[in-house]
Design an enzyme around this catalytic site. Structure first.
Site: not given
Ligand SMILES: Cc1cc2nc3c(=O)[nH]c(=O)nc-3n(C[C@H](O)[C@H](O)[C@H](O)COP(=O)(O)O)c2cc1C
Length: 397
Positions: A207-209
Protein backbone atom coordinates in the site's frame (compact mmCIF):
# COMPACT_ATOMS: atom_id res chain seq x y z
CA UNK A 1 -31.70 29.88 -2.30
CA UNK A 2 -33.86 27.89 0.14
CA UNK A 3 -37.16 28.24 -1.75
CA UNK A 4 -38.71 24.80 -2.24
CA UNK A 5 -35.81 23.07 -0.46
CA UNK A 6 -36.77 20.23 1.87
CA UNK A 7 -34.97 20.75 5.15
CA UNK A 8 -35.08 18.24 7.97
CA UNK A 9 -34.39 19.85 11.34
CA UNK A 10 -33.07 17.55 14.08
CA UNK A 11 -33.44 18.74 17.65
CA UNK A 12 -31.53 17.26 20.60
CA UNK A 13 -31.73 17.87 24.35
CA UNK A 14 -29.69 21.02 24.79
CA UNK A 15 -30.82 24.22 26.42
CA UNK A 16 -30.49 26.01 23.06
CA UNK A 17 -33.43 23.97 21.75
CA UNK A 18 -35.66 26.94 22.60
CA UNK A 19 -34.01 28.79 19.67
CA UNK A 20 -35.18 26.14 17.20
CA UNK A 21 -38.67 27.61 17.06
CA UNK A 22 -37.12 30.74 15.57
CA UNK A 23 -34.90 28.68 13.24
CA UNK A 24 -37.93 26.83 11.83
CA UNK A 25 -39.77 30.14 11.41
CA UNK A 26 -36.84 31.64 9.47
CA UNK A 27 -36.60 28.59 7.18
CA UNK A 28 -40.35 28.75 6.46
CA UNK A 29 -40.08 32.49 5.72
CA UNK A 30 -37.39 31.65 3.14
CA UNK A 31 -39.84 29.30 1.41
CA UNK A 32 -38.29 26.02 2.60
CA UNK A 33 -40.34 22.93 3.45
CA UNK A 34 -39.59 21.78 6.99
CA UNK A 35 -39.91 18.52 8.89
CA UNK A 36 -38.67 18.11 12.44
CA UNK A 37 -37.28 15.02 14.13
CA UNK A 38 -36.42 15.16 17.84
CA UNK A 39 -34.64 12.98 20.34
CA UNK A 40 -36.95 11.84 23.17
CA UNK A 41 -35.06 14.03 25.70
CA UNK A 42 -35.36 17.13 23.48
CA UNK A 43 -39.10 17.30 24.28
CA UNK A 44 -38.28 18.50 27.78
CA UNK A 45 -36.57 21.57 26.28
CA UNK A 46 -38.99 22.58 23.50
CA UNK A 47 -42.55 21.52 22.84
CA UNK A 48 -43.13 19.30 19.78
CA UNK A 49 -46.50 21.10 19.39
CA UNK A 50 -44.78 24.45 18.89
CA UNK A 51 -42.45 22.97 16.25
CA UNK A 52 -45.32 21.14 14.59
CA UNK A 53 -47.36 24.36 14.25
CA UNK A 54 -44.37 26.34 12.96
CA UNK A 55 -43.16 23.65 10.54
CA UNK A 56 -46.71 22.79 9.38
CA UNK A 57 -45.80 19.12 9.76
CA UNK A 58 -46.08 16.46 12.43
CA UNK A 59 -42.93 16.24 14.53
CA UNK A 60 -41.38 12.76 14.61
CA UNK A 61 -39.85 11.44 17.83
CA UNK A 62 -40.58 7.76 18.31
CA UNK A 63 -39.90 4.70 16.20
CA UNK A 64 -43.50 3.66 16.73
CA UNK A 65 -46.50 5.97 16.60
CA UNK A 66 -50.24 5.59 17.22
CA UNK A 67 -51.31 6.61 13.69
CA UNK A 68 -48.80 4.50 11.80
CA UNK A 69 -47.23 1.21 12.76
CA UNK A 70 -43.74 2.69 12.70
CA UNK A 71 -41.90 5.76 11.54
CA UNK A 72 -39.78 5.00 8.52
CA UNK A 73 -36.44 6.68 9.17
CA UNK A 74 -35.31 5.86 5.62
CA UNK A 75 -38.29 7.74 4.13
CA UNK A 76 -37.70 10.71 6.43
CA UNK A 77 -33.99 10.78 5.48
CA UNK A 78 -34.62 10.36 1.74
CA UNK A 79 -37.17 13.18 1.78
CA UNK A 80 -34.58 15.76 2.86
CA UNK A 81 -32.37 17.92 0.65
CA UNK A 82 -30.45 18.88 3.79
CA UNK A 83 -30.47 17.72 7.42
CA UNK A 84 -29.52 20.24 10.10
CA UNK A 85 -29.13 19.05 13.68
CA UNK A 86 -29.49 22.12 15.92
CA UNK A 87 -28.77 22.15 18.74
CA UNK A 88 -26.58 19.09 18.69
CA UNK A 89 -25.59 17.81 22.13
CA UNK A 90 -22.23 16.29 23.07
CA UNK A 91 -24.13 13.05 23.59
CA UNK A 92 -25.60 12.98 20.07
CA UNK A 93 -22.27 13.99 18.49
CA UNK A 94 -20.59 11.06 20.32
CA UNK A 95 -23.27 8.69 19.07
CA UNK A 96 -22.94 10.02 15.51
CA UNK A 97 -19.18 9.46 15.71
CA UNK A 98 -19.61 5.81 16.62
CA UNK A 99 -22.73 4.88 14.66
CA UNK A 100 -25.04 4.39 17.64
CA UNK A 101 -28.64 4.70 16.48
CA UNK A 102 -30.85 4.16 19.51
CA UNK A 103 -33.38 6.85 18.63
CA UNK A 104 -35.25 8.01 15.52
CA UNK A 105 -33.03 11.08 14.96
CA UNK A 106 -29.83 9.02 14.95
CA UNK A 107 -31.28 6.27 12.77
CA UNK A 108 -32.44 8.95 10.32
CA UNK A 109 -28.94 10.47 10.38
CA UNK A 110 -27.37 7.13 9.45
CA UNK A 111 -29.80 6.77 6.54
CA UNK A 112 -29.33 10.32 5.21
CA UNK A 113 -27.78 10.77 1.78
CA UNK A 114 -28.11 14.54 1.83
CA UNK A 115 -25.64 16.98 3.35
CA UNK A 116 -25.79 16.93 7.15
CA UNK A 117 -25.12 20.11 9.13
CA UNK A 118 -24.35 19.94 12.82
CA UNK A 119 -24.67 22.94 15.16
CA UNK A 120 -22.97 21.90 18.41
CA UNK A 121 -24.31 23.55 21.55
CA UNK A 122 -22.93 22.86 24.99
CA UNK A 123 -21.08 24.31 27.93
CA UNK A 124 -17.54 25.60 27.27
CA UNK A 125 -15.81 22.72 29.11
CA UNK A 126 -17.98 20.08 27.47
CA UNK A 127 -17.12 21.61 24.09
CA UNK A 128 -13.38 21.73 24.74
CA UNK A 129 -13.24 18.25 26.27
CA UNK A 130 -10.86 16.08 24.20
CA UNK A 131 -13.64 13.54 23.64
CA UNK A 132 -15.98 16.13 22.14
CA UNK A 133 -13.21 17.58 19.97
CA UNK A 134 -12.16 14.16 18.75
CA UNK A 135 -15.79 13.20 18.03
CA UNK A 136 -16.32 16.42 16.08
CA UNK A 137 -13.22 15.70 13.98
CA UNK A 138 -14.52 12.21 13.35
CA UNK A 139 -17.93 13.34 12.13
CA UNK A 140 -16.30 15.95 9.87
CA UNK A 141 -14.21 13.16 8.34
CA UNK A 142 -17.52 11.42 7.48
CA UNK A 143 -18.45 14.44 5.33
CA UNK A 144 -20.70 16.25 7.82
CA UNK A 145 -20.51 20.04 8.03
CA UNK A 146 -20.06 21.70 11.41
CA UNK A 147 -21.73 25.07 11.99
CA UNK A 148 -19.25 26.41 14.54
CA UNK A 149 -20.60 27.39 17.94
CA UNK A 150 -20.26 31.00 19.01
CA UNK A 151 -18.49 32.49 22.03
CA UNK A 152 -20.49 34.28 24.66
CA UNK A 153 -22.57 33.87 27.77
CA UNK A 154 -23.69 30.30 28.39
CA UNK A 155 -26.74 28.96 30.18
CA UNK A 156 -24.46 27.73 33.01
CA UNK A 157 -23.43 31.31 33.72
CA UNK A 158 -19.94 30.66 32.33
CA UNK A 159 -18.52 32.59 29.42
CA UNK A 160 -16.85 30.87 26.45
CA UNK A 161 -17.18 28.88 23.26
CA UNK A 162 -20.13 26.52 22.98
CA UNK A 163 -23.22 28.65 22.32
CA UNK A 164 -25.24 27.33 19.42
CA UNK A 165 -24.82 29.52 16.32
CA UNK A 166 -27.65 32.03 16.10
CA UNK A 167 -30.57 30.82 13.90
CA UNK A 168 -29.87 33.61 11.37
CA UNK A 169 -26.30 32.30 10.96
CA UNK A 170 -27.51 28.70 10.59
CA UNK A 171 -29.81 29.86 7.79
CA UNK A 172 -26.87 31.64 6.10
CA UNK A 173 -24.79 28.46 6.38
CA UNK A 174 -27.45 26.42 4.62
CA UNK A 175 -27.94 29.08 1.96
CA UNK A 176 -24.21 28.92 1.26
CA UNK A 177 -24.40 25.12 1.12
CA UNK A 178 -27.11 25.21 -1.56
CA UNK A 179 -25.28 27.92 -3.46
CA UNK A 180 -23.92 26.53 -6.69
CA UNK A 181 -22.56 28.54 -9.53
CA UNK A 182 -23.30 25.57 -11.73
CA UNK A 183 -20.17 26.02 -13.84
CA UNK A 184 -19.97 22.23 -14.29
CA UNK A 185 -23.71 21.59 -14.55
CA UNK A 186 -24.42 18.76 -17.01
CA UNK A 187 -20.77 17.60 -16.97
CA UNK A 188 -19.74 14.12 -15.89
CA UNK A 189 -16.58 14.11 -13.82
CA UNK A 190 -14.60 11.01 -12.86
CA UNK A 191 -12.10 11.30 -10.02
CA UNK A 192 -9.87 8.68 -8.41
CA UNK A 193 -8.41 9.11 -4.94
CA UNK A 194 -6.70 7.28 -2.12
CA UNK A 195 -4.18 4.45 -2.13
CA UNK A 196 -4.60 0.98 -3.57
CA UNK A 197 -3.93 -2.21 -1.64
CA UNK A 198 -2.31 -5.06 -3.57
CA UNK A 199 -2.70 -8.32 -1.73
CA UNK A 200 0.38 -10.47 -1.03
CA UNK A 201 -1.30 -13.05 1.20
CA UNK A 202 -4.49 -13.07 3.36
CA UNK A 203 -2.94 -10.65 5.88
CA UNK A 204 -0.45 -8.53 3.95
CA UNK A 205 -0.62 -6.03 1.15
CA UNK A 206 1.43 -3.43 -0.72
CA UNK A 207 0.00 0.00 0.00
CA UNK A 208 1.08 3.60 0.44
CA UNK A 209 0.49 6.59 2.71
CA UNK A 210 -2.22 8.30 0.63
CA UNK A 211 -5.44 9.15 2.52
CA UNK A 212 -7.47 10.41 -0.45
CA UNK A 213 -7.91 13.88 1.10
CA UNK A 214 -6.92 15.78 -2.07
CA UNK A 215 -9.16 13.73 -4.39
CA UNK A 216 -12.10 13.93 -1.97
CA UNK A 217 -11.72 17.72 -1.83
CA UNK A 218 -11.72 17.74 -5.65
CA UNK A 219 -14.84 15.57 -5.84
CA UNK A 220 -16.65 17.85 -3.38
CA UNK A 221 -15.57 20.99 -5.28
CA UNK A 222 -16.80 19.69 -8.67
CA UNK A 223 -20.08 18.43 -7.16
CA UNK A 224 -20.57 21.84 -5.56
CA UNK A 225 -20.33 23.35 -9.04
CA UNK A 226 -23.14 21.14 -10.27
CA UNK A 227 -21.09 18.32 -11.86
CA UNK A 228 -22.27 14.72 -11.79
CA UNK A 229 -19.23 13.35 -9.93
CA UNK A 230 -18.17 9.73 -9.51
CA UNK A 231 -15.29 9.16 -7.12
CA UNK A 232 -13.47 5.83 -7.33
CA UNK A 233 -11.92 5.71 -3.88
CA UNK A 234 -9.21 3.41 -2.58
CA UNK A 235 -9.10 2.21 1.05
CA UNK A 236 -9.47 5.18 3.42
CA UNK A 237 -11.60 6.10 6.44
CA UNK A 238 -12.52 9.43 4.79
CA UNK A 239 -15.69 10.05 2.77
CA UNK A 240 -16.82 12.67 0.25
CA UNK A 241 -20.02 14.70 0.61
CA UNK A 242 -23.27 12.90 -0.07
CA UNK A 243 -23.64 14.72 -3.40
CA UNK A 244 -20.78 12.60 -4.80
CA UNK A 245 -21.32 9.04 -6.07
CA UNK A 246 -18.58 7.09 -4.31
CA UNK A 247 -17.37 3.67 -5.46
CA UNK A 248 -15.00 2.12 -2.92
CA UNK A 249 -12.31 -0.22 -4.24
CA UNK A 250 -9.25 -2.00 -2.85
CA UNK A 251 -6.87 -2.90 -5.66
CA UNK A 252 -5.60 -1.08 -8.74
CA UNK A 253 -7.28 -3.71 -10.90
CA UNK A 254 -10.69 -2.88 -9.39
CA UNK A 255 -9.96 0.85 -9.85
CA UNK A 256 -8.99 0.21 -13.48
CA UNK A 257 -12.22 -1.76 -14.19
CA UNK A 258 -14.44 1.03 -12.86
CA UNK A 259 -12.45 3.78 -14.58
CA UNK A 260 -12.51 2.18 -18.02
CA UNK A 261 -16.25 1.48 -17.71
CA UNK A 262 -17.00 5.07 -16.72
CA UNK A 263 -14.50 6.87 -18.97
CA UNK A 264 -16.55 6.62 -22.20
CA UNK A 265 -19.31 8.82 -20.77
CA UNK A 266 -16.97 11.14 -18.85
CA UNK A 267 -16.25 14.77 -19.72
CA UNK A 268 -13.43 15.35 -17.24
CA UNK A 269 -11.30 12.64 -15.60
CA UNK A 270 -8.89 13.55 -12.81
CA UNK A 271 -6.70 10.69 -11.66
CA UNK A 272 -5.40 11.72 -8.24
CA UNK A 273 -5.20 8.24 -6.67
CA UNK A 274 -1.82 6.92 -5.55
CA UNK A 275 -2.05 3.66 -7.48
CA UNK A 276 0.52 1.00 -6.61
CA UNK A 277 2.92 0.53 -9.52
CA UNK A 278 3.53 -3.11 -8.65
CA UNK A 279 1.61 -6.06 -7.24
CA UNK A 280 2.68 -9.49 -6.07
CA UNK A 281 3.27 -11.70 -9.10
CA UNK A 282 1.57 -14.53 -7.26
CA UNK A 283 -0.96 -14.26 -4.46
CA UNK A 284 -0.28 -16.70 -1.64
CA UNK A 285 -3.55 -18.22 -0.39
CA UNK A 286 -1.87 -19.04 2.92
CA UNK A 287 -0.03 -16.61 5.18
CA UNK A 288 3.65 -16.56 4.14
CA UNK A 289 5.63 -18.04 7.05
CA UNK A 290 8.78 -16.55 8.51
CA UNK A 291 11.57 -18.96 7.49
CA UNK A 292 14.75 -17.71 5.82
CA UNK A 293 16.61 -14.52 6.81
CA UNK A 294 15.74 -12.92 3.45
CA UNK A 295 12.48 -13.15 1.57
CA UNK A 296 12.32 -12.38 -2.13
CA UNK A 297 8.93 -11.15 -3.27
CA UNK A 298 8.34 -11.37 -6.99
CA UNK A 299 6.50 -8.26 -8.19
CA UNK A 300 4.79 -7.55 -11.47
CA UNK A 301 3.71 -4.22 -12.96
CA UNK A 302 0.13 -3.08 -12.49
CA UNK A 303 -1.87 -1.73 -15.42
CA UNK A 304 -1.12 2.00 -15.78
CA UNK A 305 -4.68 3.36 -15.46
CA UNK A 306 -3.77 6.87 -16.59
CA UNK A 307 -1.88 5.65 -19.67
CA UNK A 308 -4.74 3.29 -20.60
CA UNK A 309 -7.29 6.11 -20.35
CA UNK A 310 -4.90 8.25 -22.43
CA UNK A 311 -5.09 5.60 -25.18
CA UNK A 312 -8.90 5.46 -25.01
CA UNK A 313 -9.27 9.25 -24.90
CA UNK A 314 -11.57 10.89 -27.46
CA UNK A 315 -13.08 14.20 -26.34
CA UNK A 316 -12.41 13.80 -22.62
CA UNK A 317 -10.23 16.17 -20.65
CA UNK A 318 -7.74 13.87 -18.92
CA UNK A 319 -5.80 15.15 -15.93
CA UNK A 320 -3.02 13.35 -14.08
CA UNK A 321 -1.30 13.88 -10.76
CA UNK A 322 2.43 13.58 -10.27
CA UNK A 323 3.87 13.23 -6.79
CA UNK A 324 7.64 13.17 -6.92
CA UNK A 325 10.57 13.58 -4.58
CA UNK A 326 12.92 15.10 -7.21
CA UNK A 327 12.85 16.71 -10.69
CA UNK A 328 9.11 17.26 -10.21
CA UNK A 329 8.44 19.49 -13.22
CA UNK A 330 10.64 17.50 -15.60
CA UNK A 331 8.98 14.16 -14.74
CA UNK A 332 5.54 15.78 -14.91
CA UNK A 333 6.22 17.13 -18.42
CA UNK A 334 7.32 13.66 -19.59
CA UNK A 335 4.13 12.16 -18.15
CA UNK A 336 1.88 14.57 -20.11
CA UNK A 337 3.30 13.36 -23.42
CA UNK A 338 3.65 9.69 -22.54
CA UNK A 339 0.07 9.43 -21.24
CA UNK A 340 -1.74 11.81 -23.63
CA UNK A 341 -2.87 14.17 -20.86
CA UNK A 342 -4.45 17.61 -21.12
CA UNK A 343 -2.59 18.83 -18.07
CA UNK A 344 -0.96 17.52 -14.95
CA UNK A 345 -0.98 18.58 -11.31
CA UNK A 346 2.48 18.19 -9.80
CA UNK A 347 3.47 18.32 -6.17
CA UNK A 348 6.64 17.51 -4.35
CA UNK A 349 7.04 15.58 -1.13
CA UNK A 350 9.97 17.89 -0.46
CA UNK A 351 7.73 20.95 -0.06
CA UNK A 352 6.77 21.28 3.59
CA UNK A 353 2.99 21.17 4.00
CA UNK A 354 2.49 19.16 0.79
CA UNK A 355 1.76 15.49 0.31
CA UNK A 356 0.01 12.59 2.01
CA UNK A 357 -2.38 13.05 4.95
CA UNK A 358 -1.66 16.80 5.14
CA UNK A 359 -4.50 19.31 5.24
CA UNK A 360 -2.51 21.56 2.90
CA UNK A 361 -0.85 21.16 -0.49
CA UNK A 362 1.41 23.14 -2.82
CA UNK A 363 0.98 22.43 -6.50
CA UNK A 364 2.14 23.39 -9.96
CA UNK A 365 -0.09 22.82 -12.96
CA UNK A 366 1.64 22.06 -16.24
CA UNK A 367 -0.36 22.20 -19.45
CA UNK A 368 0.22 20.16 -22.61
CA UNK A 369 2.29 22.98 -24.10
CA UNK A 370 4.72 22.73 -21.19
CA UNK A 371 3.60 25.98 -19.53
CA UNK A 372 3.99 25.85 -15.74
CA UNK A 373 1.57 27.57 -13.34
CA UNK A 374 2.78 27.70 -9.72
CA UNK A 375 0.45 28.01 -6.73
CA UNK A 376 1.24 28.78 -3.07
CA UNK A 377 0.69 26.56 -0.02
CA UNK A 378 -3.08 26.32 0.57
CA UNK A 379 -5.70 24.11 2.21
CA UNK A 380 -6.58 21.09 0.05
CA UNK A 381 -10.08 22.59 -0.37
CA UNK A 382 -8.57 25.77 -1.85
CA UNK A 383 -6.17 23.73 -4.01
CA UNK A 384 -9.23 21.82 -5.31
CA UNK A 385 -10.86 25.15 -6.25
CA UNK A 386 -7.68 26.20 -8.12
CA UNK A 387 -7.69 22.94 -10.09
CA UNK A 388 -11.43 23.34 -10.81
CA UNK A 389 -10.92 26.92 -12.06
CA UNK A 390 -7.96 25.83 -14.20
CA UNK A 391 -10.09 23.04 -15.71
CA UNK A 392 -12.88 25.51 -16.41
CA UNK A 393 -10.65 27.95 -18.28
CA UNK A 394 -8.93 25.06 -20.10
CA UNK A 395 -12.31 23.75 -21.35
CA UNK A 396 -13.32 27.24 -22.52
CA UNK A 397 -10.21 27.60 -24.73
C1 LIG B 1 -30.91 21.62 31.99
C2 LIG B 1 -30.02 20.82 31.10
C3 LIG B 1 -29.38 21.42 30.04
C4 LIG B 1 -28.54 20.70 29.21
N1 LIG B 1 -27.94 21.35 28.17
C5 LIG B 1 -27.09 20.66 27.38
C6 LIG B 1 -26.44 21.33 26.31
O1 LIG B 1 -26.60 22.51 26.05
N2 LIG B 1 -25.60 20.59 25.53
C7 LIG B 1 -25.36 19.27 25.75
O2 LIG B 1 -24.56 18.68 25.02
N3 LIG B 1 -26.00 18.61 26.75
C8 LIG B 1 -26.86 19.27 27.57
N4 LIG B 1 -27.51 18.61 28.58
C9 LIG B 1 -27.31 17.16 28.73
C10 LIG B 1 -28.19 16.40 27.73
O3 LIG B 1 -29.54 16.77 27.89
C11 LIG B 1 -28.02 14.90 27.91
O4 LIG B 1 -26.71 14.53 27.60
C12 LIG B 1 -29.01 14.12 27.09
O5 LIG B 1 -28.85 12.74 27.36
C13 LIG B 1 -28.83 14.36 25.61
O6 LIG B 1 -29.77 13.60 24.90
P1 LIG B 1 -29.88 13.59 23.32
O7 LIG B 1 -28.50 13.82 22.79
O8 LIG B 1 -30.40 12.23 22.99
O9 LIG B 1 -30.85 14.63 22.91
C14 LIG B 1 -28.35 19.32 29.44
C15 LIG B 1 -29.02 18.71 30.49
C16 LIG B 1 -29.83 19.44 31.31
C17 LIG B 1 -30.53 18.73 32.44
Amino acid sequence: MLKGKKILVGVTAGIAAYKVANLVRLFIKKGAEIKVVMTPDAQTFVSPHTLSVLSKNKVEIDFFSQEKEWNNHVHIAMWADAFVIAPCTANTIAKMASGVCDNLLLTTYLSARCKVYVAPAMDVDMYHHPTSQSNLKKIVSFGNVIIPPETGELASGLHGEGRMAEPENIVLFLEKGFETHGSFKGKKVLITAGPTYEEIDPVRFIGNRSTGKMGIALANAFAHEGADVTLVLGPTHLSPNNTVTCIRVESSNEMYEHCTNLFKSTDVAIMSAAVADYKAAEYSHQKIKKKEANLKLNLTKNIDILAELGKQKKKQCLVGFALETENVIEYAKQKIKAKNLDFIVANSLQDSGAGFAMDTNKISIIDNKGKVFDYGLKSKEDVAKDILNFTLSYLKK
